[in-house]
Design a protein around this motif. Structure first.
Motif, mmCIF file in Angstrom:
data_model
loop_
_atom_site.group_PDB
_atom_site.id
_atom_site.type_symbol
_atom_site.label_atom_id
_atom_site.label_comp_id
_atom_site.label_asym_id
_atom_site.label_seq_id
_atom_site.Cartn_x
_atom_site.Cartn_y
_atom_site.Cartn_z
ATOM 1 N N UNK A 1 32.333 80.902 95.454
ATOM 2 C CA UNK A 1 31.173 81.271 96.277
ATOM 3 C C UNK A 1 30.255 82.217 95.489
ATOM 4 N N UNK A 2 28.971 81.926 95.514
ATOM 5 C CA UNK A 2 27.997 82.787 94.831
ATOM 6 C C UNK A 2 27.843 82.473 93.349
ATOM 7 N N UNK A 3 28.363 81.329 92.921
ATOM 8 C CA UNK A 3 28.310 80.953 91.503
ATOM 9 C C UNK A 3 26.882 80.785 90.985
ATOM 10 N N UNK A 4 26.728 81.088 89.698
ATOM 11 C CA UNK A 4 25.405 80.922 89.060
ATOM 12 C C UNK A 4 25.563 80.042 87.820
ATOM 13 N N UNK A 5 24.720 79.012 87.730
ATOM 14 C CA UNK A 5 24.689 78.136 86.557
ATOM 15 C C UNK A 5 23.439 78.479 85.749
ATOM 16 N N UNK A 6 23.620 78.721 84.445
ATOM 17 C CA UNK A 6 22.494 79.049 83.554
ATOM 18 C C UNK A 6 22.402 77.971 82.489
ATOM 19 N N UNK B 1 22.931 64.865 91.240
ATOM 20 C CA UNK B 1 24.194 65.422 91.746
ATOM 21 C C UNK B 1 24.101 66.934 91.954
ATOM 22 N N UNK B 2 23.382 67.627 91.053
ATOM 23 C CA UNK B 2 23.239 69.078 91.232
ATOM 24 C C UNK B 2 22.377 69.380 92.463
ATOM 25 N N UNK B 3 21.353 68.550 92.674
ATOM 26 C CA UNK B 3 20.507 68.716 93.868
ATOM 27 C C UNK B 3 21.347 68.560 95.134
ATOM 28 N N UNK B 4 22.209 67.537 95.138
ATOM 29 C CA UNK B 4 23.071 67.270 96.311
ATOM 30 C C UNK B 4 23.997 68.469 96.559
ATOM 31 N N UNK B 5 24.573 68.978 95.464
ATOM 32 C CA UNK B 5 25.504 70.102 95.588
ATOM 33 C C UNK B 5 24.790 71.356 96.106
ATOM 34 N N UNK B 6 23.606 71.627 95.547
ATOM 35 C CA UNK B 6 22.893 72.842 95.971
ATOM 36 C C UNK B 6 22.432 72.739 97.426
ATOM 37 N N UNK B 7 22.199 71.515 97.889
ATOM 38 C CA UNK B 7 21.832 71.331 99.305
ATOM 39 C C UNK B 7 23.047 71.626 100.187
ATOM 40 N N UNK B 8 24.235 71.267 99.719
ATOM 41 C CA UNK B 8 25.464 71.501 100.498
ATOM 42 C C UNK B 8 25.967 72.935 100.381
ATOM 43 N N UNK B 9 25.782 73.515 99.183
ATOM 44 C CA UNK B 9 26.330 74.860 98.919
ATOM 45 C C UNK B 9 25.187 75.865 98.810
ATOM 46 N N UNK B 10 24.900 76.523 99.896
ATOM 47 C CA UNK B 10 23.750 77.432 99.934
ATOM 48 C C UNK B 10 23.997 78.726 99.179
ATOM 49 N N UNK B 11 25.207 78.867 98.641
ATOM 50 C CA UNK B 11 25.542 80.080 97.889
ATOM 51 C C UNK B 11 25.231 79.942 96.398
ATOM 52 N N UNK B 12 25.011 78.726 95.911
ATOM 53 C CA UNK B 12 24.868 78.513 94.456
ATOM 54 C C UNK B 12 23.454 78.773 93.971
ATOM 55 N N UNK B 13 23.367 79.343 92.748
ATOM 56 C CA UNK B 13 22.060 79.548 92.107
ATOM 57 C C UNK B 13 22.025 78.776 90.785
ATOM 58 N N UNK C 1 14.482 77.786 97.489
ATOM 59 C CA UNK C 1 13.801 79.057 97.247
ATOM 60 C C UNK C 1 14.798 80.209 97.195
ATOM 61 N N UNK C 2 14.653 81.053 96.186
ATOM 62 C CA UNK C 2 15.567 82.188 96.049
ATOM 63 C C UNK C 2 16.877 81.824 95.365
ATOM 64 N N UNK C 3 17.032 80.540 95.007
ATOM 65 C CA UNK C 3 18.284 80.124 94.347
ATOM 66 C C UNK C 3 18.020 79.335 93.075
ATOM 67 N N UNK C 4 16.750 79.185 92.731
ATOM 68 C CA UNK C 4 16.395 78.355 91.576
ATOM 69 C C UNK C 4 15.213 78.965 90.848
ATOM 70 N N UNK C 5 15.309 78.947 89.505
ATOM 71 C CA UNK C 5 14.153 79.351 88.690
ATOM 72 C C UNK C 5 14.164 78.567 87.388
ATOM 73 N N UNK C 6 12.997 78.090 86.986
ATOM 74 C CA UNK C 6 12.850 77.472 85.662
ATOM 75 C C UNK C 6 11.668 78.105 84.947
ATOM 76 N N UNK C 7 11.834 78.364 83.647
ATOM 77 C CA UNK C 7 10.680 78.780 82.845
ATOM 78 C C UNK C 7 9.729 77.582 82.786
#
Ligand code: 3PG
Length: 305
Positions: A215-220, A232-244, A261-267
């Motif tokens: 819970x609360x994991x961050x992928x960089x 697949x990452x989109x599907x997972x992030x929709x299911x897991x509101x804790x992931x960034x 919003x608040x869980x994703x950022x791209x340069x």
């Protein structure tokens, strides 16, 4: 010999000056094509080039066909997935990279992205700290090793997995080696990707793997966008509101990711190696490698052997 620097995303001016000085000191000539917008401009510029220095610029069969005099292409940087190696070999062109030269710059950006992520993208709400958190490094090459060094300064507990680097080497660097990438995702609060884009790694960061994070994991991601299975990452992030998910390589599905919003950022544009120091290190290394190739036939950094 004519050395063309062709960079759609230019080097810092100091790096260009350094490359020019290096090339000219060896009696070679420098030509510059920066910020080009059409492939035709590159096809025209390479016509009389004996050597080519590039960044993420694509060198495919068409470019190699146009470059009738070309003997060597050096990717000033680590990843050479932008060069068609089979076509380079078929055209008798030596392809090289400059490993390690921009590794620190990329590693520092990992922490720029991470602090931004754990502090909720500076939205004013209380975030968390990195100290004491488990950081997983996927691939322990030049960038991964620099990430480990900096992570220790933050007081993080560092783990790594690399399919090609023995566990003893990882442990010797004061990093916990895990048995496979699944274990890395299961164990760590943050996973930072440092794998190249190869047929084996493309799309490998998928639902099953990232779904193993706590819970609360961050992928960089400061590696390549192709390693992520975006649907697949989109599907997972929709299911897991804790992931960034924070990335230096804008995904093709950027608009879809922005919905988190608040869980994703791209340069907006890959910034990892975009420092004066990295440009100078990688650019001058490329120039030196070209000079050594023409002088002594040196091919130490060849990647299409
Ligand atoms: C690399 O592979 O060295 C980095 O991704 C940097 O790429 P760039 O030169 O396009 O910024």
């Amino acid at each position: 010999m004519k050395v063309l620097v062709a960079t759609e995303k230019p080097f810092a001016a100091a790096a260009v000056n350094g490359i020019k000085a290096e090339i000219e000191a060896a009696g070679n000539e420098l030509a510059l094509l920066e910020k080009y917008t059409e492939k035709a401009q590159l096809l025209d510029a390479v016509k009389d080039a004996d050597a080519l220095i590039i960044r993420s610029d694509k060198v495919d069969a068409e470019v190699l066909d146009a470059a009738k005099q070309l003997k060597i292409v050096v990717r000033a940087g680590a990843g050479y997935d932008n060069i068609d190696l089979a076509a380079a070999t078929a055209h008798n062109v030596v392809a090289e990279n400059t490993p390690g030269q921009n590794a620190n710059a990329v590693a520092e950006l990992v922490f720029g992205l991470l602090v931004f992520a754990v502090r909720n993208f500076y939205n004013g709400k209380a975030g968390t700290e990195l100290m004491g958190k488990k950081l997983g490094i996927l691939a322990f090459g030049n960038v991964g090793r620099n990430v480990a060094r900096i992570a220790k300064g933050f007081g993080m507990d560092v783990y790594a997995y690399d399919a090609f680097c023995p566990a003893e080497v990882i442990e010797k660097a004061g990093v916990h080696a895990v048995a496979n990438q699944e274990a890395l995702f299961e164990t760590c609060d943050v996973v930072s990707l440092h794998i190249p884009a190869t047929p084996e790694t493309k799309q490998s960061i998928n639902y099953a793997l990232v779904g193993k994070m706590k819970k609360g994991g961050i992928l960089v991601n400061t590696a390549r966008k192709e390693v992520i299975n975006e649907p697949e990452l989109l599907k997972l992030m929709a299911e897991r509101e804790d992931l960034k998910f924070v990335t230096d390589i804008m995904p093709d599905a950027n608009a879809d990711f922005q919905k988190f919003e608040g869980r994703y950022f791209s340069t907006p544009k890959k910034m990892g190696a975009q420092t004066a120091e990295a440009n100078t290190n990688a650019g001058i290394a490329a120039a030196k490698q070209i000079n050594a190739f023409f002088k002594d036939g040196d091919t130490k950094f060849q990647v299409n052997k």
